[in-house]
Scaffold this motif. Structure first.
Motif, PDB file in Angstrom:
ATOM      1  N   ARG A 340      35.376  53.358  43.939  1.00 43.33           N
ATOM      2  CA  ARG A 340      33.954  53.097  44.164  1.00 43.33           C
ATOM      3  C   ARG A 340      33.417  52.091  43.157  1.00 43.33           C
ATOM      4  N   LEU A 341      34.044  52.038  41.996  1.00 46.22           N
ATOM      5  CA  LEU A 341      33.684  51.029  40.998  1.00 46.22           C
ATOM      6  C   LEU A 341      34.357  49.700  41.324  1.00 46.22           C
ATOM      7  N   PHE A 342      35.627  49.742  41.680  1.00 47.03           N
ATOM      8  CA  PHE A 342      36.391  48.519  41.930  1.00 47.03           C
ATOM      9  C   PHE A 342      35.886  47.748  43.148  1.00 47.03           C
ATOM     10  N   GLN A 343      35.331  48.456  44.149  1.00 43.54           N
ATOM     11  CA  GLN A 343      34.968  47.772  45.384  1.00 43.54           C
ATOM     12  C   GLN A 343      33.785  46.825  45.203  1.00 43.54           C
ATOM     13  N   ARG A 344      33.134  46.873  44.056  1.00 39.73           N
ATOM     14  CA  ARG A 344      32.037  45.947  43.800  1.00 39.73           C
ATOM     15  C   ARG A 344      32.526  44.560  43.376  1.00 39.73           C
ATOM     16  N   PHE A 345      33.782  44.464  42.935  1.00 45.92           N
ATOM     17  CA  PHE A 345      34.204  43.263  42.230  1.00 45.92           C
ATOM     18  C   PHE A 345      34.783  42.149  43.093  1.00 45.92           C
ATOM     19  N   PRO A 346      35.364  42.417  44.283  1.00 47.14           N
ATOM     20  CA  PRO A 346      35.854  41.275  45.082  1.00 47.14           C
ATOM     21  C   PRO A 346      34.770  40.242  45.360  1.00 47.14           C
ATOM     22  N   ARG A 347      33.564  40.676  45.657  1.00 54.18           N
ATOM     23  CA  ARG A 347      32.470  39.731  45.909  1.00 54.18           C
ATOM     24  C   ARG A 347      32.151  38.927  44.647  1.00 54.18           C
ATOM     25  N   ILE A 348      32.113  39.593  43.494  1.00 54.38           N
ATOM     26  CA  ILE A 348      31.819  38.907  42.232  1.00 54.38           C
ATOM     27  C   ILE A 348      32.885  37.866  41.932  1.00 54.38           C
ATOM     28  N   GLY A 366      45.464  51.704  41.564  1.00 55.03           N
ATOM     29  CA  GLY A 366      44.991  52.983  41.053  1.00 55.03           C
ATOM     30  C   GLY A 366      43.586  53.334  41.460  1.00 55.03           C
ATOM     31  N   GLU A 367      43.133  52.829  42.641  1.00 58.39           N
ATOM     32  CA  GLU A 367      41.762  53.100  43.074  1.00 58.39           C
ATOM     33  C   GLU A 367      41.504  54.582  43.314  1.00 58.39           C
ATOM     34  N   GLY A 368      42.558  55.374  43.510  1.00 58.61           N
ATOM     35  CA  GLY A 368      42.384  56.797  43.757  1.00 58.61           C
ATOM     36  C   GLY A 368      42.208  57.629  42.500  1.00 58.61           C
ATOM     37  N   THR A 369      42.306  57.015  41.334  1.00 61.67           N
ATOM     38  CA  THR A 369      42.124  57.748  40.079  1.00 61.67           C
ATOM     39  C   THR A 369      40.698  58.281  39.993  1.00 61.67           C
ATOM     40  N   ASP A 370      40.557  59.568  39.702  1.00 57.07           N
ATOM     41  CA  ASP A 370      39.235  60.195  39.653  1.00 57.07           C
ATOM     42  C   ASP A 370      38.578  59.995  38.302  1.00 57.07           C
ATOM     43  N   LEU A 371      37.263  59.816  38.344  1.00 61.27           N
ATOM     44  CA  LEU A 371      36.466  59.550  37.150  1.00 61.27           C
ATOM     45  C   LEU A 371      35.121  60.231  37.322  1.00 61.27           C
ATOM     46  N   ASP A 372      34.547  60.694  36.221  1.00 55.80           N
ATOM     47  CA  ASP A 372      33.230  61.321  36.267  1.00 55.80           C
ATOM     48  C   ASP A 372      32.229  60.352  36.889  1.00 55.80           C
ATOM     49  N   ARG A 373      31.404  60.863  37.808  1.00 53.06           N
ATOM     50  CA  ARG A 373      30.489  59.984  38.551  1.00 53.06           C
ATOM     51  C   ARG A 373      29.529  59.248  37.621  1.00 53.06           C
ATOM     52  N   SER A 374      29.145  59.881  36.507  1.00 53.48           N
ATOM     53  CA  SER A 374      28.245  59.203  35.575  1.00 53.48           C
ATOM     54  C   SER A 374      28.935  58.016  34.918  1.00 53.48           C
ATOM     55  N   LEU A 375      30.252  58.118  34.721  1.00 48.72           N
ATOM     56  CA  LEU A 375      30.996  57.006  34.137  1.00 48.72           C
ATOM     57  C   LEU A 375      31.186  55.871  35.138  1.00 48.72           C
ATOM     58  N   VAL A 376      31.281  56.202  36.419  1.00 45.56           N
ATOM     59  CA  VAL A 376      31.417  55.157  37.440  1.00 45.56           C
ATOM     60  C   VAL A 376      30.234  54.198  37.355  1.00 45.56           C
ATOM     61  N   GLU A 377      29.030  54.739  37.210  1.00 47.57           N
ATOM     62  CA  GLU A 377      27.847  53.894  37.098  1.00 47.57           C
ATOM     63  C   GLU A 377      27.770  53.221  35.735  1.00 47.57           C
ATOM     64  N   ALA A 378      28.112  53.983  34.679  1.00 50.81           N
ATOM     65  CA  ALA A 378      27.976  53.443  33.325  1.00 50.81           C
ATOM     66  C   ALA A 378      28.941  52.294  33.058  1.00 50.81           C
ATOM     67  N   LEU A 379      30.078  52.278  33.739  1.00 46.89           N
ATOM     68  CA  LEU A 379      31.084  51.243  33.488  1.00 46.89           C
ATOM     69  C   LEU A 379      30.865  49.981  34.323  1.00 46.89           C
ATOM     70  N   ALA A 380      29.928  50.005  35.254  1.00 41.22           N
ATOM     71  CA  ALA A 380      29.755  48.870  36.162  1.00 41.22           C
ATOM     72  C   ALA A 380      29.444  47.586  35.402  1.00 41.22           C
ATOM     73  N   ASP A 381      28.427  47.594  34.557  1.00 41.54           N
ATOM     74  CA  ASP A 381      28.046  46.374  33.830  1.00 41.54           C
ATOM     75  C   ASP A 381      29.119  45.916  32.844  1.00 41.54           C
ATOM     76  N   PRO A 382      29.701  46.817  32.012  1.00 44.84           N
ATOM     77  CA  PRO A 382      30.784  46.356  31.135  1.00 44.84           C
ATOM     78  C   PRO A 382      31.951  45.742  31.895  1.00 44.84           C
ATOM     79  N   MET A 383      32.300  46.305  33.046  1.00 48.10           N
ATOM     80  CA  MET A 383      33.416  45.759  33.810  1.00 48.10           C
ATOM     81  C   MET A 383      33.089  44.374  34.362  1.00 48.10           C
ATOM     82  N   VAL A 384      31.846  44.165  34.757  1.00 45.81           N
ATOM     83  CA  VAL A 384      31.443  42.828  35.227  1.00 45.81           C
ATOM     84  C   VAL A 384      31.640  41.808  34.120  1.00 45.81           C
ATOM     85  N   HIS A 385      31.253  42.148  32.895  1.00 45.41           N
ATOM     86  CA  HIS A 385      31.444  41.228  31.772  1.00 45.41           C
ATOM     87  C   HIS A 385      32.923  40.916  31.553  1.00 45.41           C
TER      88      HIS A 385
END
Length: 662
Positions: A340-348, A366-385
Motif C-alpha cells: 500500500r506504500l509502494f503503490q504510490r511510487f510508480p507514478r512519482i 516484498g510488497e506482502g510484508t506487513d507493517l503497522d498502518r500508522s507506519l505506512v502513512e508515516a513513511l510515505a514522505d521519507p520514502m518520496v525523498h
C-alpha cells in the motif's frame, strides 16, 4: 450534488472507491509500459466504471462526467481502435489527479466544479470523419437481435451502450437490446459486468429486478431474471424466446429501492462475507485496552514472583500466555501490507524521470510484508525523498550510462522484508555511486564540518554526511534538489519512529539506503534501567549491547569522557546528570545508536526487558527534551520512556546535559 444523500452511503463509496483509485496510479503506469495488456486494460476500465456507478448513484455529476470520458477512451483501447500512448496516458493520469481531488471535496462536503473542457476533449476518443466531442452523446436506438445465436461487434456495442448508460445525464436511455444467448452456458467478464449493471445501475439509480438481501448476495431467481434481461426469456441457451419481443425484454417486477454504490462489489461475493470494515477509532481503542492488560500482566508477574505460591505462579503463567496471544492478535489487526506504500511510487518515478530526461525502471519486492498502518502513512514522505534522491543524484543520464558501458535505462529497486521485530526497507539504484572524497570536500565547502574533522572520517561516515542539514552535492538549485534540505528531514523522521537509516555505496555501481523501523508503534519493547532513584525505559531497537565498565577503561579524549571498547573510543553520556540525580558509582554502560551517533550511557543498574505501552505526559510536559512519554512498571512504579532522538542536536552532537568531562 444532491445534499439529501445519506452520509453513510457516501462514506462507503469513498472507502471502496478510494481503494480502487489507490491502485489506479500504479496500474496506469504499468499500462503505459504494456498498452496491449488486455487484463490490465480491463482492470483500469472497470475501476473508472465502478467509481462512475457509485458517483452516479450519489448524483455527483462532475465525477460521473470525468469517469465517463476516461471510460470512453479506455473502451476504445479495449476494442483495439486506439493505443494508449504517452499523450493519452498524461490525460488519464491528469483525470486520476482530478478524481482524487473530487473525492477529497466530497469527503469534506465542499463544492465541486465540473471537469475542465480541455481535459474532456483530450479524453475523448477520435471519431472517424468527425471531430472529437467533448461530452458523451446519446446511445443509438436499440437493434433487433439476429436470428442466430451470435452477435457482431456493432450490435454488442449497442448492447453495452444501453446497459452501461452512455446517454448524457438527463436524457432518457433506450431500452436494453434483447440478444440471444451464446451457445455456451457460461458468460464472460463483460457479460457479468452487464448483469451487475442491470441489477445495481451504471451510474444513475435504476429499478432492479428484485430487492437484494441484506448480505449483498443475489439468489437463483434474481440471477435467472438477469439472464432473461440479457439473453431473452424462454428457450434453450442459444435461442431467443419466441414469445418475447426482440427489441426489449419483458417488463421486470416492481421496482425496489436502489442499493448502495458498494453493492456491485458485494453482489458477486459469497453469501458469508469474509471481511468486515471496522472504524480505526474502535481499533485504536482495542489496542489501548490490550496495552492496559499488558501493564496488569507485568504487575501480576512481579507479584507472583514475590509471593512464591506455585498455584498462583502457574495461573499467572497461563494468563501471560493468553495475554501474549491477544496482544499478537490485536497488533495483527493493525497491520497492512507495505505494498500500500509502494503503490504510490510508480507514478512519482514516471513523472520525475520524464522531468529529468532519464529512462528508469522501478522494481518492487516484498510488497506482502506487513507493517503497522500508522507506519505506512508515516513513511510515505521519507520514502518520496529517498526515491527522488535516487533518481536525481544516483542515476546518470542515458548518454552517461551508455558511455560507462551500462544500459541506457536505470533501475531503482524497492524491497521490504522482516527481520525479527524490525521491518527493513531498502531503496537502491544502479547509478554512479558516491565518492567519499567528493563528499568530504563538499562538506567542508558548505561549512558542515571543518577540514580536521573531514580528515578523520571513515568511508561509511562520509556517506552519513548526506543526512547533515545544509549538505548537498547538487551544482545548481532546482525544484528537485540543491537546497540542502530533505535528507536531514528524512533522517530525523525515521529516528523519531524508532528507526535507523544507513547508506552503502560503491563508486560506479550504485547506492543502497536501508531504513529499519519497528514492526509496530503500539507496543514498545524497552530495556529498563535505573539511574539513581529513577527508572528509565530505553527503546530496545536502539540498544546494541550492555557491558560493565572496568576501572581504567574510561579516559579523557578531546575534552570528552570515552571508554575503550572493541578497539574504538566510545563516547560516554551522563544520564544521571541529565535526569538530575546523584551520580554515585554508575559502572554499567548501555551502548545505543542514535542515527549515526554511537553512545555509551552510564546507568546504575540494568533491570531487564519489558513490553510496555507508552502514555503521553500531558500538555504540562509537552516539548520536554528527550522524553517520549511514561509507562508503569511491573511493580507499579512510573518509568520515563526516553526519546533517544532528542538526546542529540541537529549536528549529531550530544546535548550539553549529557556530555561528560573529567
Amino acid at each position: 450534488m444532491d445534499p439529501s444523500f445519506d452520509a453513510e452511503l457516501r462514506d462507503d463509496f469513498l472507502v471502496e472507491a478510494g481503494e480502487l483509485v489507490e491502485r489506479l496510479g500504479e496500474q496506469l503506469v504499468d499500462l503505459e509500459a504494456s498498452p496491449q495488456d488486455a487484463e490490465l486494460l480491463n482492470a483500469v476500465f472497470r475501476a473508472f466504471h465502478t467509481v462512475k456507478g457509485g458517483a452516479g448513484f450519489l448524483n455527483v455529476e462532475p465525477m460521473v462526467q470525468l469517469c465517463h470520458h476516461a471510460e470512453d477512451l479506455l473502451n476504445e483501447a479495449r476494442n483495439g481502435s486506439l493505443l494508449i500512448d504517452a499523450a493519452r496516458m498524461d490525460a488519464l493520469l491528469e483525470a486520476l489527479d482530478l478524481l482524487q481531488s473530487m473525492m477529497a471535496a466530497l469527503a469534506a462536503n465542499d463544492a465541486m466544479a465540473m471537469p475542465p473542457p480541455a481535459l474532456l476533449v483530450r479524453l475523448t476518443p477520435p471519431k472517424k470523419g468527425a471531430p472529437p466531442a467533448p461530452a458523451p452523446v446519446a446511445a443509438p436506438p436499440p437493434a433487433a437481435a439476429p436470428a442466430g445465436g451470435a452477435i457482431d461487434d456493432s450490435e454488442f456495442e449497442a448492447l453495452l451502450d444501453s446497459l452501461y448508460g452512455s446517454a448524457a445525464p438527463g436524457t432518457v436511455e433506450p431500452a436494453p437490446v434483447a440478444v440471444a444467448a451464446p451457445t455456451s452456458n457460461t458468460i464472460d467478464d463483460d457479460e457479468f459486468e452487464a448483469l451487475l449493471d442491470q441489477l445495481h445501475g451504471s451510474g444513475t439509480p435504476a429499478p432492479v429486478v428484485a430487492p437484494a438481501p441484506a448480505g449483498g448476495a443475489i439468489d437463483d431467481d434474481e440471477f435467472e431474471a438477469l439472464l432473461d434481461n440479457l439473453h431473452g426469456k424462454g428457450g434453450t441457451p442459444g435461442q431467443a424466446s419466441a414469445s418475447a419481443p426482440t427489441a426489449a425484454p419483458s417488463p421486470p417486477p416492481a421496482p425496489a429501492p436502489a442499493p448502495s454504490p458498494a453493492a456491485p462489489a458485494r453482489a458477486a461475493a459469497a453469501p458469508a462475507e469474509a471481511t468486515v470494515r471496522v472504524d480505526t477509532a474502535r481499533l485504536d481503542t482495542l489496542v489501548n485496552q490490550a496495552g492496559e492488560l499488558l501493564l496488569l500482566r507485568n504487575r501480576l508477574l512481579t507479584l507472583a514472583a514475590r509471593n512464591g505460591d506455585s498455584s498462583l505462579s502457574s495461573t499467572v503463567d497461563e494468563l501471560n500466555r493468553v495475554a501474549d496471544d491477544l496482544q499478537n492478535a490485536v497488533l495483527g489487526m493493525r497491520m497492512q501490507p507495505v505494498g500500500r506504500l509502494f503503490q504510490r511510487f510508480p507514478r512519482i518515478v514516471r513523472d520525475l524521470a520524464r522531468q529529468l530526461g532519464k529512462d528508469v525502471d522501478l522494481v518492487t519486492e516484498g510488497e506482502g510484508t506487513d507493517l503497522d498502518r500508522s507506519l505506512v502513512e508515516a513513511l510515505a514522505d521519507p520514502m518520496v525523498h529517498l526515491i527522488r534522491n535516487a533518481l536525481d543524484h544516483g542515476l546518470e543520464g542515458p548518454d552517461d550510462r551508455e558511455r560507462a558501458g551500462k544500459s541506457r535505462r536505470g533501475t531503482v529497486r524497492l524491497t521490504a522484508s522482516q527481520r525479527g521485530e524490525r521491518i527493513v526497507i531498502t531503496v537502491s539504484d544502479d547509478g554512479r555511486g558516491m565518492n567519499p572524497e567528493v563528499l568530504r570536500r563538499k562538506a567542508v565547502e558548505k561549512g558542515v564540518i571543518d577540514e580536521a574533522q573531514a580528515a578523520r572520517l571513515t568511508e561509511n561516515e562520509c556517506y552519513e554526511l548526506i543526512f547533515r542539514a545544509g549538505f548537498s552535492t547538487a551544482a545548481t538549485v532546482s525544484d528537485i534538489s540543491g537546497r540542502g534540505v530533505g535528507m536531514d528531514v528524512v533522517k530525523t523522521r525515521i529516528t523519531e519512529l524508532g528507526g535507523t537509516l544507513r547508506v552503502q555505496s560503491r563508486l560506479g555501481h550504485g547506492s543502497t539506503l536501508e531504513l529499519t523501523v519497528p514492526l509496530t508503534l503500539a507496543i514498545l519493547r524497552v530495556l529498563m534501567v535505573r539511574v539513581g532513584d529513577r527508572l528509565l525505559a530505553l527503546p530496545l531497537s536502539n540498544v546494541d549491547e550492555v557491558f560493565e565498565l572496568r576501572p581504567g577503561q574510561d579516559s579523557l579524549l578531546d575534552g570528552r569522557m570515552v571508554a575503550a571498547h572493541r578497539g574504538r573510543a566510545l563516547v560516554l553520556g551522563d544520564l544521571a546528570g541529565w535526569a538530575g540525580v546523584a551520580d554515585g558509582a554508575a559502572r554499567h554502560v548501555v551502548v545505543l545508536h542514535i542515527g549515526h551517533l554511537r553512545l555509551g550511557c552510564l546507568v546504575h543498574e540494568v533491570l531487564g526487558r519489558e513490553d510496555v505501552m507508552v502514555k503521553p505526559l500531558g500538555h504540562l510536559f509537552a516539548g520536554t527534551t528527550g522524553v517520549a512519554g511514561a509507562t508503569v512498571t511491573g511493580d507499579g512504579r512510573l518509568a520515563l520512556v526516553l526519546d533517544l532522538a532528542g538526546l542529540a542536536d541537529d549536528s549529531g552532537e550530544l546535548l550539553p546535559a549529557l556530555r561528560m568531562s573529567a
